[in-house]
Design a protein around this motif. Structure first.
Motif, short mmCIF file in Angstrom:
data_model
loop_
_atom_site.label_atom_id
_atom_site.label_comp_id
_atom_site.label_asym_id
_atom_site.label_seq_id
_atom_site.Cartn_x
_atom_site.Cartn_y
_atom_site.Cartn_z
N ILE A 434 -42.16 35.51 9.81
CA ILE A 434 -42.51 36.93 9.81
C ILE A 434 -42.69 37.40 11.26
N GLU A 435 -41.98 38.44 11.63
CA GLU A 435 -42.09 39.06 12.95
C GLU A 435 -42.02 38.05 14.10
N PRO A 436 -40.94 37.30 14.24
CA PRO A 436 -40.82 36.40 15.39
C PRO A 436 -40.77 37.20 16.69
N PRO A 495 -27.83 22.57 2.16
CA PRO A 495 -27.98 23.89 2.80
C PRO A 495 -29.41 24.17 3.21
N CYS A 496 -29.54 24.94 4.27
CA CYS A 496 -30.86 25.35 4.78
C CYS A 496 -30.79 26.83 5.14
N VAL A 497 -31.73 27.61 4.63
CA VAL A 497 -31.79 29.05 4.92
C VAL A 497 -33.13 29.37 5.56
N ILE A 498 -33.10 29.96 6.74
CA ILE A 498 -34.30 30.40 7.44
C ILE A 498 -34.26 31.93 7.53
N VAL A 499 -35.34 32.59 7.12
CA VAL A 499 -35.39 34.05 7.11
C VAL A 499 -36.32 34.54 8.20
N GLY A 500 -35.87 35.53 8.95
CA GLY A 500 -36.71 36.19 9.94
C GLY A 500 -36.78 37.68 9.64
N THR A 501 -37.97 38.27 9.79
CA THR A 501 -38.12 39.71 9.58
C THR A 501 -38.46 40.37 10.92
N SER A 502 -37.90 41.54 11.15
CA SER A 502 -38.14 42.25 12.41
C SER A 502 -38.48 43.71 12.11
N ARG A 503 -39.67 44.12 12.48
CA ARG A 503 -40.12 45.48 12.17
C ARG A 503 -39.22 46.53 12.81
N TRP A 504 -38.87 46.35 14.07
CA TRP A 504 -38.08 47.35 14.79
C TRP A 504 -36.58 47.09 14.68
N GLY A 505 -36.22 45.89 14.29
CA GLY A 505 -34.81 45.59 14.10
C GLY A 505 -34.13 45.06 15.35
N ILE A 506 -33.08 44.28 15.15
CA ILE A 506 -32.30 43.68 16.24
C ILE A 506 -30.83 43.93 15.96
N ASP A 507 -30.09 44.30 17.00
CA ASP A 507 -28.69 44.69 16.84
C ASP A 507 -27.81 43.48 16.52
N PHE A 508 -27.17 43.52 15.35
CA PHE A 508 -26.17 42.52 14.96
C PHE A 508 -24.81 43.17 14.74
#
Length: 577
Positions: A434-436, A495-508
């Motif tokens: 959460i929020e890295p 398989p391995c899934v890691i989830v990250g959440t970003s409040r302001w967002g990151i450009d992909f």
């Protein structure tokens, strides 16, 4: 009233007819195109059907006077309508060119080259063989251009419809997978080879260019133009785009600049005796390769042209041909069989040579076989040049539409159905960050890779490197604030899934321009490609719900995030977007 026109060029009646014809073509093509989309079919199917209804096949038989009034065969209105159709075709090829990302092609390396080379060589050889041995039966427009006709048949049976393939892969949630990236990059190289070859065919047909230039000089100047645009021109456009974006209005300024370059290049190739569409295609490749042209800008240009130029062009095909009188069943079957067997065999062999599994190789072959709008454009331009007759044109249209309709179901069939899991089955508290503390894409992937390394006992640096290498090949930003960076890791057992959440967002680099707030790092073993595909599908279906997205983005803890996923199974249909 029209000072730019010479007196008497277009009378009031002719202007009225021209506007009515354009309104009928655009209106009916859009209606039937949208109907086709609602039935999950390519829009081009409805757009061509509109032309069939308005053309000699239907309207010309039921009300010949109305048909001739709306679409006169000679006069100023007929010439003006032809000009609109030429401009529409030119703009369509600009869009096709914009889809060709040379950097993506180069980064895929030998896999792209192998699939494209064999996917062109085998159907090209089959097409040229039948083109040389039975030109009149096949539908040659003239006996004077035997070699040009044979080359055209080879190209027509080996071309790939990049826009159609991209849409199919998006519908199947495969566009961001490794399999999807290979198909898209191979289609890009395939299109580049095909349109260069078609430019040579056009030069061979004319025999002489503008001013009586010999054919060898036309071909030489065309090659010089191509190389210049893809080297010096590409560099200059890359340097100019930031200025245009900074000082001109958006998106109008950028669109005007792109159209300006496309028109200049189209005029240059037309002046050589090579069709304007080749110049527009090369302009699209040169401009589209710039990293300064964002996905959002590309999509804006694509939407404008695809919803105005495409309906007019494809409707014009039906208006120019009687599809009933020119339907030759044996010819249709032969063209379809050669197109399918040659293209699929070549691409499957190329994929197998690069080490892909049997199922993935067949999926690549079926995907690359789709011709769609690109094959139809190619055929219509050849018909206008007198290279092929109406019967062969009808066969090409049927073949292009059939291969496009078959591609998606065949890909689904060959990949098979795996045991359906929930996204939650791959996640736990440790798998959610959460929020890295990361402000950039690279930093975020590094942090998620570190968490993955802690869980899998693998090297975080290697995970980050492989993921970023894959991300540079094809950005994994999705609409609605999602991103799915992924990699195949040799030492990984499951398989391995890691989830990250970003409040302001990151450009992909998502097509809708939104930064990613939910980022899923997907790691899979190389020998389990179906797991990657299933995970991408699970993420797409789970977060199709606006309620789930909002709750997941608002989660303060991993428990709240997992709870948000459980909402998905109970989310009503009207919450979906």
């Amino acid at each position: 009233m029209y000072p730019i026109l010479a007196a008497g060029t277009l009378e009031v009646q002719e202007i009225t007819v021209l506007l009515l014809a354009l309104a009928a073509m655009l209106g009916l093509a859009r209606i039937l195109g949208e109907l086709a989309r609602s039935l999950r079919q390519p829009a081009v199917l409805g757009e061509i059907l509109a032309g069939v209804i308005l053309g000699p096949t239907v309207l010309g038989n039921l009300a010949p006077d109305a048909f001739l009034y709306l679409f006169p065969q000679e006069g100023a209105a007929a010439i003006a309508l032809e000009g609109v159709v030429v401009i529409s075709a030119t703009m369509l090829l600009l869009v096709v060119g914009l889809e060709v990302d040379l950097e993506t092609v180069w980064r895929q390396g030998k896999s792209t080259v192998a699939v494209s080379a064999l996917g062109v060589a085998i159907p090209m050889a089959m097409g040229m063989t039948i083109g040389l041995s039975a030109p009149q039966w096949l539908g040659a427009g003239s006996s004077e251009h035997g070699v040009a006709f044979a080359i055209f048949i080879g190209i027509a049976l080996s071309i790939t419809a990049l826009p159609v393939i991209a849409k199919i892969l998006m519908d199947l949630n495969l566009a961001k997978s490794d399999l999807g990236a290979l198909i898209i990059s191979s289609a890009m190289l395939n299109d580049l080879i095909g349109w260069i070859g078609f430019a040579v065919v056009l030069a061979l047909i004319t025999g002489e260019g503008t001013g009586g230039m010999p054919v060898w000089l036309v071909i030489l100047l065309t090659i010089i133009f191509l190389l210049s645009m893809l080297t010096l021109g590409r560099s200059l456009l890359h340097r100019t785009l930031p200025y245009v974006q900074a000082h001109w209005s958006w998106p109008g300024g950028v669109m005007s600049f792109v159209m300006f370059i496309a028109m200049l290049c189209a005029a240059a190739t037309e002046s050589l005796g090579v069709h304007s569409i080749f110049g527009a295609f090369v302009a699209g490749v040169a401009i589209g390769d710039s990293t300064h042209l964002t996905e959002r800008t590309r999509d804006t240009i694509n939407q404008f042209i695809s919803n105005i130029a495409a309906p007019l062009f494809f409707a014009s095909i039906g208006i120019g041909i009687n599809f009933v009188d020119n339907f030759n069943l044996p010819l249709v079957i032969v063209v379809l069989l050669i197109a399918l067997t040659g293209k699929i065999a070549g691409c499957v062999l190329g994929a197998k040579l690069t080490g892909m599994s049997t199922r993935e190789s067949w999926a690549v072959g079926f995907g690359m076989a789709a011709q769609g709008a690109v094959g139809i454009i190619l055929g219509e331009l050849a018909r206008e040049a007198g290279l092929i007759n109406d019967e062969l044109m009808v066969a090409i249209v049927v073949m292009a539409l059939t291969t496009s309709l078959l591609a998606g179901p065949l890909i689904q069939k060959v990949l098979g159905s795996t045991t359906q899991k929930r996204l939650q089955d791959y996640l736990g508290d440790k798998y959610i960050v959460i929020e890295p503390e990361a402000a950039t894409r690279d930093d975020l992937i590094g942090l998620l890779a570190q968490r993955a390394a802690e869980i899998t006992d693998l090297d975080a640096t290697n995970i980050k490197r492989l993921t970023l290498d894959r991300e540079r090949v094809l950005p994994t930003g999705l609409p609605n604030g999602l991103a799915v960076p992924h990699a195949r890791i040799d030492a990984l057992k499951k398989p391995c899934v890691i989830v990250g959440t970003s409040r302001w967002g990151i450009d992909f680099n998502a097509a809708d321009g939104r930064p990613a707030q939910l980022i899923f790092l997907i790691l899979t073993p190389p020998d389990q490609p179906e797991e990657q595909i299933q995970l991408l599908g699970l993420i797409a279906s789970t977060f199709n719900s606006a309620v789930v997205r909002q709750r997941a983005m608002a989660a303060k803890t991993s428990t709240e995030f997992l709870a948000a996923l459980n909402v998905g199974s109970a989310t009503p249909a009207d919450d979906k977007e």
